[in-house]
Design an enzyme around this catalytic site. Sequence first.
Site, PDB file in Angstrom:
ATOM      1  N   GLN A  79     -12.765  -8.998  -5.793  1.00 21.00           N
ATOM      2  CA  GLN A  79     -11.480  -9.426  -5.316  1.00 21.00           C
ATOM      3  C   GLN A  79     -10.906  -8.529  -4.004  1.00 21.00           C
ATOM      4  OE1 GLN A  79      -7.749  -9.082  -7.223  1.00 21.00           O
ATOM      5  NE2 GLN A  79      -6.878 -11.051  -5.774  1.00 21.00           N
ATOM      6  N   GLU A 139      -4.457 -14.678 -11.186  1.00 20.88           N
ATOM      7  CA  GLU A 139      -5.028 -13.314 -11.078  1.00 20.88           C
ATOM      8  C   GLU A 139      -3.398 -13.467 -12.065  1.00 20.88           C
ATOM      9  OE1 GLU A 139      -5.234 -11.005  -8.080  1.00 20.88           O
ATOM     10  OE2 GLU A 139      -4.949  -8.981  -9.171  1.00 20.88           O
ATOM     11  N   SER A 170      -6.154  -6.990  -0.949  1.00 16.58           N
ATOM     12  CA  SER A 170      -5.499  -6.047  -0.633  1.00 16.58           C
ATOM     13  C   SER A 170      -5.591  -5.481  -0.021  1.00 16.58           C
ATOM     14  CB  SER A 170      -5.149  -4.958  -1.645  1.00 16.58           C
ATOM     15  OG  SER A 170      -4.693  -5.631  -2.943  1.00 16.58           O
ATOM     16  N   GLU A 205       9.148  -6.218  -8.604  1.00 17.07           N
ATOM     17  CA  GLU A 205       9.739  -7.003  -7.397  1.00 17.07           C
ATOM     18  C   GLU A 205       9.242  -8.346  -7.167  1.00 17.07           C
ATOM     19  OE1 GLU A 205       8.778  -3.941  -7.829  1.00 17.07           O
ATOM     20  OE2 GLU A 205      10.778  -3.410  -7.883  1.00 17.07           O
TER      21      GLU A 205
HETATM   22  C1  LIG Z   1      -4.915  -1.104 -11.691  1.00 15.53           C
HETATM   23  C2  LIG Z   1      -4.395  -2.216 -10.101  1.00 15.53           C
HETATM   24  C3  LIG Z   1      -5.460  -3.280 -10.167  1.00 15.53           C
HETATM   25  C4  LIG Z   1      -5.683  -3.617  -8.878  1.00 15.53           C
HETATM   26  N1  LIG Z   1      -7.361  -4.075  -8.358  1.00 15.53           N
HETATM   27  C5  LIG Z   1      -6.958  -5.408  -7.252  1.00 15.53           C
HETATM   28  C6  LIG Z   1      -8.426  -5.500  -6.748  1.00 15.53           C
HETATM   29  O1  LIG Z   1      -8.732  -5.763  -7.459  1.00 15.53           O
HETATM   30  N2  LIG Z   1      -8.483  -6.444  -5.687  1.00 15.53           N
HETATM   31  C7  LIG Z   1      -6.876  -6.298  -4.721  1.00 15.53           C
HETATM   32  O2  LIG Z   1      -7.720  -7.476  -3.150  1.00 15.53           O
HETATM   33  N3  LIG Z   1      -6.175  -5.837  -4.782  1.00 15.53           N
HETATM   34  C8  LIG Z   1      -5.523  -4.928  -6.222  1.00 15.53           C
HETATM   35  N4  LIG Z   1      -4.883  -4.472  -6.322  1.00 15.53           N
HETATM   36  C9  LIG Z   1      -3.740  -3.913  -5.377  1.00 15.53           C
HETATM   37  C10 LIG Z   1      -2.308  -5.262  -5.911  1.00 15.53           C
HETATM   38  O3  LIG Z   1      -2.336  -6.239  -5.703  1.00 15.53           O
HETATM   39  C11 LIG Z   1      -1.118  -4.253  -5.020  1.00 15.53           C
HETATM   40  O4  LIG Z   1      -1.197  -2.508  -5.292  1.00 15.53           O
HETATM   41  C12 LIG Z   1      -0.318  -4.652  -5.273  1.00 15.53           C
HETATM   42  O5  LIG Z   1      -0.087  -6.359  -4.876  1.00 15.53           O
HETATM   43  C13 LIG Z   1       1.500  -3.923  -4.551  1.00 15.53           C
HETATM   44  O6  LIG Z   1       0.698  -3.731  -3.047  1.00 15.53           O
HETATM   45  P1  LIG Z   1       0.940  -2.498  -2.294  1.00 15.53           P
HETATM   46  O7  LIG Z   1       0.613  -1.391  -3.222  1.00 15.53           O
HETATM   47  O8  LIG Z   1       0.514  -2.703  -1.030  1.00 15.53           O
HETATM   48  O9  LIG Z   1       2.578  -2.177  -2.957  1.00 15.53           O
HETATM   49  P2  LIG Z   1       3.783  -3.074  -1.552  1.00 15.53           P
HETATM   50  O10 LIG Z   1       3.862  -4.335  -1.161  1.00 15.53           O
HETATM   51  O11 LIG Z   1       3.112  -1.325   0.061  1.00 15.53           O
HETATM   52  O12 LIG Z   1       5.117  -2.075  -2.249  1.00 15.53           O
HETATM   53  C14 LIG Z   1       5.460  -1.220  -2.184  1.00 15.53           C
HETATM   54  C15 LIG Z   1       6.993  -1.421  -2.971  1.00 15.53           C
HETATM   55  O13 LIG Z   1       7.649  -2.225  -1.569  1.00 15.53           O
HETATM   56  C16 LIG Z   1       8.215  -3.093  -2.651  1.00 15.53           C
HETATM   57  N5  LIG Z   1       8.133  -3.980  -2.288  1.00 15.53           N
HETATM   58  C17 LIG Z   1       7.219  -4.682  -1.391  1.00 15.53           C
HETATM   59  N6  LIG Z   1       7.914  -6.212  -1.071  1.00 15.53           N
HETATM   60  C18 LIG Z   1       9.161  -6.245  -1.827  1.00 15.53           C
HETATM   61  C19 LIG Z   1      10.059  -6.765  -1.135  1.00 15.53           C
HETATM   62  N7  LIG Z   1       9.915  -8.269  -0.503  1.00 15.53           N
HETATM   63  N8  LIG Z   1      10.908  -7.431  -2.223  1.00 15.53           N
HETATM   64  C20 LIG Z   1      11.263  -6.053  -2.737  1.00 15.53           C
HETATM   65  N9  LIG Z   1      10.782  -4.831  -2.849  1.00 15.53           N
HETATM   66  C21 LIG Z   1       9.158  -5.159  -2.564  1.00 15.53           C
HETATM   67  C22 LIG Z   1       7.131  -3.515  -3.989  1.00 15.53           C
HETATM   68  O14 LIG Z   1       7.538  -4.121  -4.931  1.00 15.53           O
HETATM   69  C23 LIG Z   1       6.763  -2.124  -4.586  1.00 15.53           C
HETATM   70  O15 LIG Z   1       7.607  -1.303  -5.158  1.00 15.53           O
HETATM   71  C24 LIG Z   1      -4.914  -3.444  -8.049  1.00 15.53           C
HETATM   72  C25 LIG Z   1      -3.636  -2.576  -7.904  1.00 15.53           C
HETATM   73  C26 LIG Z   1      -4.297  -2.026  -9.335  1.00 15.53           C
HETATM   74  C27 LIG Z   1      -2.481  -0.739  -9.275  1.00 15.53           C
END
Ligand SMILES: Cc1cc2nc3c(=O)[nH]c(=O)nc-3n(C[C@H](O)[C@H](O)[C@H](O)COP(=O)(O)OP(=O)(O)OC[C@H]3O[C@@H](n4cnc5c(N)ncnc54)[C@H](O)[C@@H]3O)c2cc1C
Length: 635
Positions: free
Chosen positions: A116, A234, A119, A389
């Site tokens: 997928q 998912e 991100s 969140e």
């Molecule tokens: C084990 C694992 C497997 C994964 N596998 C995949 C994959 O196969 N394909 C893929 O595409 N992605 C994958 N991901 C990515 C995952 O979908 C993202 O890490 C997740 O959506 C969070 O995005 P970010 O890491 O950019 O954090 P951010 O969006 O930058 O968030 C940072 C912090 O801010 C908070 N935050 C952000 N927006 C808000 C809001 N509006 N209100 C309150 N709080 C907020 C979040 O809760 C978090 O605590 C994976 C992640 C992990 C940990």
Amino acid sequence: MRSDTVEAMEESAVRKEVRTWLADAWDADIGLVAWRERLVEAGWGVPSWPRAWFGRGLPVWTDRVVAEELRAVGAVGMPLGAGMTLAAPTLLQHGSDELRARLLRPSLTGALRWCQLFSEPGAGSDLAGLTTTAVSDGDEWVVNGQKVWNTSAHHADMAILVARTDWAVPKHAGISYFVLPMHQQGVEVRPIVQMNRHASFNEVFLTDARIPAANLVGDLGDGWRVARTTLHHERSFATMRRPRFDGNDSTGRTVREAIVEAEEHFATYVWYPQRAGRADLVVELARTRGLANHPVVRQEIARLLSFVRASEWTAARGQAARALGRTPGPEGSLGKLAASEVARRSASVHALVAGAQGMLRDGPLATDAIVAEVLVSTVAQSIAGGTDEIQRNIVGDNILGLPREPSADRETPFGDTMRARVVSAPEFASLDELDDWRFLLGGIHAEFRAGSFPAAAALVVAIADAAEAADHHPELAVRYPDRVRVGITTHVIGGLSDVDVTLARTVSSLARAAGATSEPATPQSLEIAIDTDDADRIRPFWLAVCNGHDVDGAVADPLRHLPTIWFQHTDELRTQRNRIHLDVTVPHDEAERRVAAALAAGGRLVTDHFARAFWVLADADGNEVCVCTWQDRTP
Ligand SMILES: Cc1cc2nc3c(=O)[nH]c(=O)nc-3n(C[C@H](O)[C@H](O)[C@H](O)COP(=O)(O)OP(=O)(O)OC[C@H]3O[C@@H](n4cnc5c(N)ncnc54)[C@H](O)[C@@H]3O)c2cc1C
């Protein structure tokens, strides 16, 4: 008759039918893909899917019933991973008939493996803010950008990808959903090593990656709706169970291949049980460490296990609703939050029980490694598949009916509101595939020789089309006989951003396709600096005489015919030199050659104290010039 009685009768009828079929059809020697072909052909692989697409049109609960029957006789079931759980259901719902005919069957048999690509470094929770761009090029799409945290991308044959195809509309409306073939030159997969030392996910760099036009899923610009289907699958994705083949003693080819497939799959996911917290181990570990009678430990274990039990019941209610074909109520949305809570609480109980030994990977107990892994893995539970969140926001919006979170960029064209991620000059210099470009004065510049004046003009048209599609516009100039100059910057942030980087890669690829040669040492920029002890006193004069605009105190020509004039503050005006000097900004790897050439041509080094930011030179009459670069400047 009560509906649960009807269902029980139906269930036993389904069990009977599948059992009879299995007695004939299950073949432990035929080979994994061939066996799954048979399963899919008969409609028993995905019984709840429509008959037209490899199913039997039965209720959703039959999927579970059939899986149980397969396990009971030790027969191999459907493949594990993103293909079955994410890609196939999304293609089933939104794919064209051609796509479904081409991709569903090999996904169901496990012949195609998926990942997928959603991100991005700047778009996770706010996935709709993604900036990976797909530009149409004949019967293909050309994709540039970066994805990250992509589980199993290093094994995948295909990816489900969301990319921006229109920057002129609000952010959710400009996204399209594609199937990207992973085995091609424009796709680079780099594993990310996590703090638990596993490397199950990757960053994926897309540089002129190609997608056949027929691989668009859903309509152009409707990718957000399609992606929501994937995200729904998912978030409701149940814990992965390791398949068991102990119902038969077969060592036949089908079973052997299924075991290899499962081993490969679980090599990626081997830490996922630890990520979930391993609440199942706490009692045993408390006993082993002689803490089973410790009142605080007992109390914390009881608290944890009561929570686990309660959330299992909540999950069971959600599953029951789904099995009956109903949409789960609040329990469906709370399951993911509960899983995060279980993981956190388990980690804290493990830490209490293990004490400092929990930090040892090779402690005296066989379970020490597991506990250490729990402590550094549970953080991922509340991030993967959407953070806590965000899940709470969903609960607030959809279950509690609270007002939506305010959003400033929901209605505005994305290109106008994009929160571009700033890219610094050193970061830019470290990026790959950007050899044509040099950073000068808050933007990046490239110069190409196209071979002839018409070829240069044609390249400009191609760049203009790509820029228009990306809704991000460079400075373009054609210089006789055959040069094309390109300058890119993000005006809203007054500097360089990831959007510029994406466009730069697109421009380079267009130049390459046009057979143009790149001359990265040639871009340069001239500014004029005037020493003054009171810029406000003289600025109006310079604004008037140049017909300029005041930009951060400097005099800029909005039409960019003239160089920018800026005012250098000095308390004591020097009398032995001109109050005006020139700043010539050059590519960082060109500066020393330029300084040496100027000195060889009769110049004098006034000072290199500020090098490599700038060297001050003077001609034989004392007129000064600074040769400037982006290097060694404090931001
Ligand atoms: C084990 C694992 C497997 C994964 N596998 C995949 C994959 O196969 N394909 C893929 O595409 N992605 C994958 N991901 C990515 C995952 O979908 C993202 O890490 C997740 O959506 C969070 O995005 P970010 O890491 O950019 O954090 P951010 O969006 O930058 O968030 C940072 C912090 O801010 C908070 N935050 C952000 N927006 C808000 C809001 N509006 N209100 C309150 N709080 C907020 C979040 O809760 C978090 O605590 C994976 C992640 C992990 C940990």
